[in-house]
Design a protein around this motif. Structure first.
Motif, PDB file in Angstrom:
ATOM      1  N   PRO A 101       0.813  -1.219   0.000  1.00  0.00           N
ATOM      2  CA  PRO A 101       0.000   0.000   0.000  1.00  0.00           C
ATOM      3  C   PRO A 101       0.843   1.264   0.000  1.00  0.00           C
ATOM      4  CG  PRO A 101       0.016  -1.015   2.171  1.00  0.00           C
ATOM      5  CD  PRO A 101       0.708  -1.970   1.253  1.00  0.00           C
ATOM      6  N   ASP A 102       0.363   2.265  -0.761  1.00  0.00           N
ATOM      7  CA  ASP A 102       1.030   3.561  -0.730  1.00  0.00           C
ATOM      8  C   ASP A 102       0.585   4.317   0.517  1.00  0.00           C
ATOM      9  OD1 ASP A 102      -1.543   4.381  -1.289  1.00  0.00           O
ATOM     10  OD2 ASP A 102      -1.145   4.737  -3.415  1.00  0.00           O
ATOM     11  N   VAL A 103       1.044   5.556   0.656  1.00  0.00           N
ATOM     12  CA  VAL A 103       0.753   6.329   1.865  1.00  0.00           C
ATOM     13  C   VAL A 103      -0.752   6.517   2.051  1.00  0.00           C
ATOM     14  CG1 VAL A 103       1.050   8.576   2.974  1.00  0.00           C
ATOM     15  CG2 VAL A 103       2.976   7.513   1.781  1.00  0.00           C
ATOM     16  N   LYS A 104      -1.451   6.804   0.938  1.00  0.00           N
ATOM     17  CA  LYS A 104      -2.895   7.041   1.020  1.00  0.00           C
ATOM     18  C   LYS A 104      -3.632   5.778   1.443  1.00  0.00           C
ATOM     19  CE  LYS A 104      -6.768   8.919  -1.626  1.00  0.00           C
ATOM     20  NZ  LYS A 104      -7.192   9.477  -2.946  1.00  0.00           N
ATOM     21  N   SER A 105      -3.275   4.643   0.850  1.00  0.00           N
ATOM     22  CA  SER A 105      -3.933   3.388   1.203  1.00  0.00           C
ATOM     23  C   SER A 105      -3.624   2.981   2.638  1.00  0.00           C
ATOM     24  CB  SER A 105      -3.497   2.276   0.247  1.00  0.00           C
ATOM     25  OG  SER A 105      -3.879   2.550  -1.074  1.00  0.00           O
ATOM     26  N   PHE A 106      -2.379   3.196   3.058  1.00  0.00           N
ATOM     27  CA  PHE A 106      -2.005   2.785   4.408  1.00  0.00           C
ATOM     28  C   PHE A 106      -2.709   3.630   5.459  1.00  0.00           C
ATOM     29  CE2 PHE A 106       0.888   1.750   7.943  1.00  0.00           C
ATOM     30  CZ  PHE A 106       0.913   0.378   7.793  1.00  0.00           C
ATOM     31  N   ARG A 107      -3.118   4.843   5.070  1.00  0.00           N
ATOM     32  CA  ARG A 107      -3.867   5.690   5.987  1.00  0.00           C
ATOM     33  C   ARG A 107      -5.166   5.010   6.417  1.00  0.00           C
ATOM     34  NH1 ARG A 107      -5.894  11.100   3.341  1.00  0.00           N
ATOM     35  NH2 ARG A 107      -7.142   9.534   2.253  1.00  0.00           N
ATOM     36  N   LEU A 108      -5.760   4.213   5.523  1.00  0.00           N
ATOM     37  CA  LEU A 108      -6.996   3.508   5.847  1.00  0.00           C
ATOM     38  C   LEU A 108      -6.765   2.463   6.938  1.00  0.00           C
ATOM     39  CD1 LEU A 108      -8.454   2.997   2.252  1.00  0.00           C
ATOM     40  CD2 LEU A 108      -8.868   4.868   3.855  1.00  0.00           C
ATOM     41  N   PHE A 109      -5.626   1.756   6.863  1.00  0.00           N
ATOM     42  CA  PHE A 109      -5.297   0.802   7.928  1.00  0.00           C
ATOM     43  C   PHE A 109      -5.158   1.532   9.261  1.00  0.00           C
ATOM     44  CE2 PHE A 109      -3.966  -1.579   4.196  1.00  0.00           C
ATOM     45  CZ  PHE A 109      -4.379  -2.865   4.501  1.00  0.00           C
ATOM     46  N   ARG A 110      -4.530   2.687   9.208  1.00  0.00           N
ATOM     47  CA  ARG A 110      -4.326   3.473  10.431  1.00  0.00           C
ATOM     48  C   ARG A 110      -5.673   3.895  11.027  1.00  0.00           C
ATOM     49  NH1 ARG A 110      -0.892   6.779   8.168  1.00  0.00           N
ATOM     50  NH2 ARG A 110       0.884   5.388   8.470  1.00  0.00           N
ATOM     51  N   ALA A 111      -6.596   4.311  10.143  1.00  0.00           N
ATOM     52  CA  ALA A 111      -7.900   4.777  10.608  1.00  0.00           C
ATOM     53  C   ALA A 111      -8.731   3.642  11.185  1.00  0.00           C
ATOM     54  CB  ALA A 111      -8.648   5.441   9.456  1.00  0.00           C
ATOM     55  N   VAL A 112      -8.753   2.490  10.508  1.00  0.00           N
ATOM     56  CA  VAL A 112      -9.511   1.338  11.009  1.00  0.00           C
ATOM     57  C   VAL A 112      -8.955   0.877  12.349  1.00  0.00           C
ATOM     58  CG1 VAL A 112     -10.103  -1.073  10.580  1.00  0.00           C
ATOM     59  CG2 VAL A 112     -10.231   0.584   8.720  1.00  0.00           C
ATOM     60  N   ALA A 113      -7.629   0.837  12.464  1.00  0.00           N
ATOM     61  CA  ALA A 113      -7.004   0.431  13.725  1.00  0.00           C
ATOM     62  C   ALA A 113      -7.386   1.387  14.851  1.00  0.00           C
ATOM     63  CB  ALA A 113      -5.493   0.365  13.563  1.00  0.00           C
ATOM     64  N   ARG A 114      -7.435   2.679  14.530  1.00  0.00           N
ATOM     65  CA  ARG A 114      -7.789   3.669  15.553  1.00  0.00           C
ATOM     66  C   ARG A 114      -9.239   3.489  16.021  1.00  0.00           C
ATOM     67  NH1 ARG A 114      -6.227   7.771  12.984  1.00  0.00           N
ATOM     68  NH2 ARG A 114      -8.214   8.472  12.106  1.00  0.00           N
ATOM     69  N   ILE A 115     -10.148   3.261  15.069  1.00  0.00           N
ATOM     70  CA  ILE A 115     -11.554   3.038  15.422  1.00  0.00           C
ATOM     71  C   ILE A 115     -11.696   1.782  16.279  1.00  0.00           C
ATOM     72  CG2 ILE A 115     -13.807   2.432  14.457  1.00  0.00           C
ATOM     73  CD1 ILE A 115     -13.151   4.259  12.097  1.00  0.00           C
ATOM     74  N   ALA A 116     -10.987   0.720  15.891  1.00  0.00           N
ATOM     75  CA  ALA A 116     -11.053  -0.527  16.653  1.00  0.00           C
ATOM     76  C   ALA A 116     -10.550  -0.334  18.075  1.00  0.00           C
ATOM     77  CB  ALA A 116     -10.249  -1.610  15.942  1.00  0.00           C
ATOM     78  N   MET A 117      -9.492   0.467  18.235  1.00  0.00           N
ATOM     79  CA  MET A 117      -8.958   0.728  19.571  1.00  0.00           C
ATOM     80  C   MET A 117      -9.965   1.517  20.407  1.00  0.00           C
ATOM     81  SD  MET A 117      -5.856  -0.499  20.211  1.00  0.00           S
ATOM     82  CE  MET A 117      -4.997   0.603  21.342  1.00  0.00           C
ATOM     83  N   GLN A 118     -10.571   2.551  19.817  1.00  0.00           N
ATOM     84  CA  GLN A 118     -11.502   3.398  20.563  1.00  0.00           C
ATOM     85  C   GLN A 118     -12.754   2.633  20.973  1.00  0.00           C
ATOM     86  OE1 GLN A 118     -12.211   6.818  18.069  1.00  0.00           O
ATOM     87  NE2 GLN A 118     -10.157   7.645  18.364  1.00  0.00           N
ATOM     88  N   ALA A 119     -13.189   1.708  20.114  1.00  0.00           N
ATOM     89  CA  ALA A 119     -14.417   0.968  20.410  1.00  0.00           C
ATOM     90  C   ALA A 119     -14.151  -0.375  21.078  1.00  0.00           C
ATOM     91  CB  ALA A 119     -15.192   0.749  19.113  1.00  0.00           C
ATOM     92  N   ASP A 120     -12.868  -0.713  21.274  1.00  0.00           N
ATOM     93  CA  ASP A 120     -12.477  -2.022  21.810  1.00  0.00           C
ATOM     94  C   ASP A 120     -13.144  -3.147  21.012  1.00  0.00           C
ATOM     95  OD1 ASP A 120     -11.073  -3.717  23.487  1.00  0.00           O
ATOM     96  OD2 ASP A 120     -12.714  -3.868  24.930  1.00  0.00           O
ATOM     97  N   ALA A 121     -13.087  -2.993  19.677  1.00  0.00           N
ATOM     98  CA  ALA A 121     -13.756  -3.941  18.779  1.00  0.00           C
ATOM     99  C   ALA A 121     -12.803  -5.032  18.336  1.00  0.00           C
ATOM    100  CB  ALA A 121     -14.298  -3.202  17.559  1.00  0.00           C
ATOM    101  N   ARG A 122     -13.370  -6.196  18.073  1.00  0.00           N
ATOM    102  CA  ARG A 122     -12.600  -7.285  17.481  1.00  0.00           C
ATOM    103  C   ARG A 122     -12.493  -7.061  15.973  1.00  0.00           C
ATOM    104  NH1 ARG A 122     -15.463  -8.787  21.634  1.00  0.00           N
ATOM    105  NH2 ARG A 122     -14.578 -10.196  23.206  1.00  0.00           N
ATOM    106  N   ILE A 123     -11.422  -7.591  15.390  1.00  0.00           N
ATOM    107  CA  ILE A 123     -11.205  -7.448  13.956  1.00  0.00           C
ATOM    108  C   ILE A 123     -11.182  -8.831  13.318  1.00  0.00           C
ATOM    109  CG2 ILE A 123      -9.489  -6.820  12.209  1.00  0.00           C
ATOM    110  CD1 ILE A 123      -8.835  -4.374  13.863  1.00  0.00           C
TER     111      ILE A 123
END
Length: 739
Positions: A140-162
């Motif tokens: 992934p390029d920088v833009k695509s990798f930003r999506l991984f960063r965002a999903v990981a952040r949401i999962a952390m805030q919601a204590d969600a399983r992936i």
């Protein structure tokens, strides 16, 4: 009219019955089953993993690899109805998808704002379910990798399983999102859904195996594991190549050498069956059969022929010397060796043949087999080219390789079909390659890097392979590269530096990147290839015991001076080493780790690997997961009780004399136990200059060699690695320490 109505009612009843069965087995609703049924039938979807995904306890995020327009329909059919699906704009508006969109909740994808929405966190905290479709990018390029960063952040805030989900085969559908030249199309490829066990971000961070990593990297690594799981690793090596022929076309040219020309998949597997049948008649099932051949079409035919016949291909290192070859024959209990008279004569290996025969092996010559093959045998093989000669068991041995012997006597490493296929697929899940590429392999197939990365990987991924017989033809290889125009090349620092010295600027201009391993890549070599050829060297790290790749940099996810990040599916742990403050001894686990060793004291007997494997390497890992090799555990000198890395000594010397080659070795010392000797090609090297440079660099006095041995060439093995046994012997001889 009555008959037509009866047929129609029968079809509807059959449809309802089949949908009801899917509803029961997968735990989905009836209306989901009704719409999923045509997808299931058309693409013979392997969907067992979806039951686990559906049963994941909320809050949960399903992270789906978006390879084609079909994934939203599949996921809307198979995931719980209350799941909120975040669709791209095309999927949110597609008319054909409307019936499936009615099965669940959907919102349109907005790459700029959707993943920072507090609404998604609220949905998850309310025991919600979310399906996110991420671009299918291996690198992934920088833009695509930003999506991984965002999903990981949401999962952390919601204590969600992936739960990562990957649909194997989807990129080859007619409505794939991958360009056709990178993923050939087929109307009805078999689809295999992989859904991994649900894990929270905290659990993903903990399982990384080292002290720190980022949440985005932990999610990306887990996502790559789903890609690996989407590949059937239990098919065996022959079937992996056969499946590639089905996927990319039986008439596609796949392997080529400088003499025999190109072979298509069909010709390759036809020849495999003919040769395999002859070798089957002369050997017994499960027997280790030696292969003593150069990089050419014949070695691929022999390897696959033995695998097809249920034999084990023991790849003999003919550059190791007569005594090591004899040892290999005895260790692996090799009774038969396949070779070529022309090769033996041209490479002047008569002494190797004598040593092998004296060790108990008989020679089988390809020329004689070829001349005795009848037209009937060829015709039968041409009809049955898709079938192996014997049942293929992925858990059984496929290949025996021998360790390099750079630090001692080689050992026999036994690798299963699954080890080899897994490692090739692990590499594909990390490095962006496709059938649009051509790979130029100069590394010998008796070396694990040249076998798995340079031969098996292209065969199972549709990448055209060009084999060259010797990496030592420094003047000829650049000329060949200019003619064949490869996009990928494998090599070692020693070989790459030599090619650059003799090449013209345009010789390697077609390369997208070069994968380097077996030894550290010097900064000077990296700079030359960047500046002169526009080719990026991506450095990796491996061991014969790991089939061999363990970690690798990529074009978009790399860091100079490191060997990259661990491959998907692998685990590491670091064990503290006395006297080493940074890093530790690397232990590994994963699907590519060997079955076990054979040793000279127990010839022909597999000594199975149980649990984790001790790599013998001292490494450190940064918070991004990039691995830096600090040295071999055996390549530490103990001087007055202090541990000194010989690899670190070489790096220090390399910085002072970057255009030369160096080997640091430890020799006995009566007063301090051991001392370090520098073996170097630098004619102007002297201890005082090195001492002053070490002082300026902040190096401890203990790690600065006072003895310097000057040589014309540093001894290397056939794999391109420095031969430290020979280098140490030279130092001991010249210093008069032999006694």
């Amino acid at each position: 009219m009555v008959l037509a109505s009866a047929i129609l009612l029968g079809l509807v009843a059959a449809w309802m019955l089949a949908a009801g069965y899917l509803t029961y087995t997968l735990g989905i609703r009836l209306r989901q089953g009704l719409l999923y049924l045509p997808l299931k039938l058309l693409w013979r979807v392997h969907d067992k993993a979806m039951r686990q995904a559906r049963d994941a306890e909320a809050p949960v995020i399903y992270v789906v690899s978006h390879q084609s327009r079909l994934e939203p329909a599949l996921m809307l059919s198979l995931l719980p109805e209350q799941t909120l699906h975040i669709l791209d704009d095309a999927s949110a508006r597609a008319v054909w998808l409307e019936p499936w969109r009615e099965l669940g909740r959907t919102i349109a994808f907005n790459a700029e704002h959707v993943f920072v929405s507090r609404r998604l966190v609220r949905v998850l905290r309310g025991k919600g379910r979310l399906a996110v479709y991420l671009p299918d990018t291996v690198e992934p390029d920088v833009k695509s990798f930003r999506l991984f960063r965002a999903v990981a952040r949401i999962a952390m805030q919601a204590d969600a399983r992936i739960v990562p989900i990957f649909v194997g085969g989807a990129r080859h559908l007619p409505f794939s999102l991958t360009p056709a030249e990178r993923a050939p199309r087929g109307w009805f490829p078999r689809l295999r859904i992989a859904a991994l066990a649900p894990m929270t971000m905290a659990e993903l961070l903990q399982r990384a195996g080292y002290s720190q990593t980022t949440t985005a990297n932990a999610l990306f690594d887990r996502f790559a594991e789903a890609r690996l799981a989407g590949t059937d690793l239990d098919r065996g090596l022959f079937y992996a190549v056969r499946d590639a022929a089905d996927r990319y076309g039986a008439s596609r040219p796949i392997v080529e050498d400088v003499v025999g020309g190109a072979l298509s998949y069909r010709k390759l597997l036809t020849g495999t069956r003919v040769l395999g049948r002859r070798l089957e008649a002369q050997t017994s099932h499960g027997e280790a059969v030696g292969v003593l051949l150069p990089n050419a079409n014949g070695v691929v035919l022999t390897l696959l022929g033995l695998v097809s016949a249920g034999r084990v291909a023991a790849m003999i290192n003919y550059t190791a010397g007569a005594s090591n070859v004899a040892s290999a024959v005895k260790t692996a209990a090799i009774k038969t060796i396949v070779s070529s008279r022309a090769f033996i004569q041209k490479a002047d290996l008569a002494d190797i043949v004598v040593a092998a025969e004296q060790a108990g092996a008989r020679m089988v010559w390809l020329e004689e087999l070829r001349d005795s093959i009848t037209a009937i045998e060829k015709a039968v093989a041409a009809v049955q080219w898709r079938r192996p000669l014997q049942p293929q068991d992925p858990a059984r041995p496929a290949v025996i390789l021998f360790t390099s012997g750079s630090e001692g006597m080689p050992k026999a490493v036994v690798l299963s079909h699954r080890n080899l296929v897994a490692n090739a697929m692990q590499a594909e899940a990390r490095i962006g390659i496709s059938p649009a590429d051509k790979l130029f392999n100069v590394l010998p197939v008796f070396h694990s890097f040249g076998l798995t990365g340079g031969t098996i990987l292209p065969l199972v991924t549709g990448v055209r392979l060009f084999l060259y017989p010797s990496p030592l033809h420094y003047k000829l290889i650049p000329d060949v590269a200019r003619k064949i125009r490869p996009t990928i090349m494998f090599g070692t620092d020693t070989f790459l530096a030599a090619y650059a010295r003799t090449a013209e600027d345009g010789d390697f201009s077609s390369l997208r990147f070069v994968v380097a391993g077996a030894e550290p890549v010097r900064a000077e070599t990296r700079r030359v290839w960047r500046d002169r050829f526009g080719a990026e060297i991506i450095e990796g790290f491996g061991l014969t015991e790991a089939a061999p790749v363990v970690a690798v940099n990529t074009a978009t996810h790399g860091r100079d001076g490191t060997v990259g990040r661990l491959l998907p599916g692998m685990r590491m742990r670091l064990e503290e080493v006395e006297g080493v403050s940074e890093g530790g001894r690397l232990w590994l686990n994963g699907p590519n780790l060997m079955m076990g060793y054979m040793t000279a004291d127990r010839p022909g007997e597999l000594q199975p690997l149980e649990g984790w494997h001790d790599s013998g390497d001292i490494v450190s890992v940064d918070r991004e997961g990039f691995v830096t090799i600090r040295g071999r555990a055996k390549r530490f000198a103990k001087i007055a009780g202090e541990m000194v890395s010989l690899g670190a000594v070489e790096m220090l010397v390399q910085a002072l004399w970057p255009e030369e080659r160096h080997a640091a070795v430890a020799v006995p010392d009566k007063r301090k136990g051991e001392r370090i000797v520098l073996v170097t090609t630098a004619g102007n090297a002297d201890p005082e200059t090195l001492r002053l440079y070490g002082k300026q660099a902040g190096a401890a006095d203990l790690m600065v060699p006072h003895d310097i041995i000057k040589v014309r060439e540093i001894p290397v093995l056939g794999s391109g690695k420095t031969d430290y046994v020979a280098a140490r012997h030279m130092a001991i001889e010249q210093l008069g320490l032999a006694a």
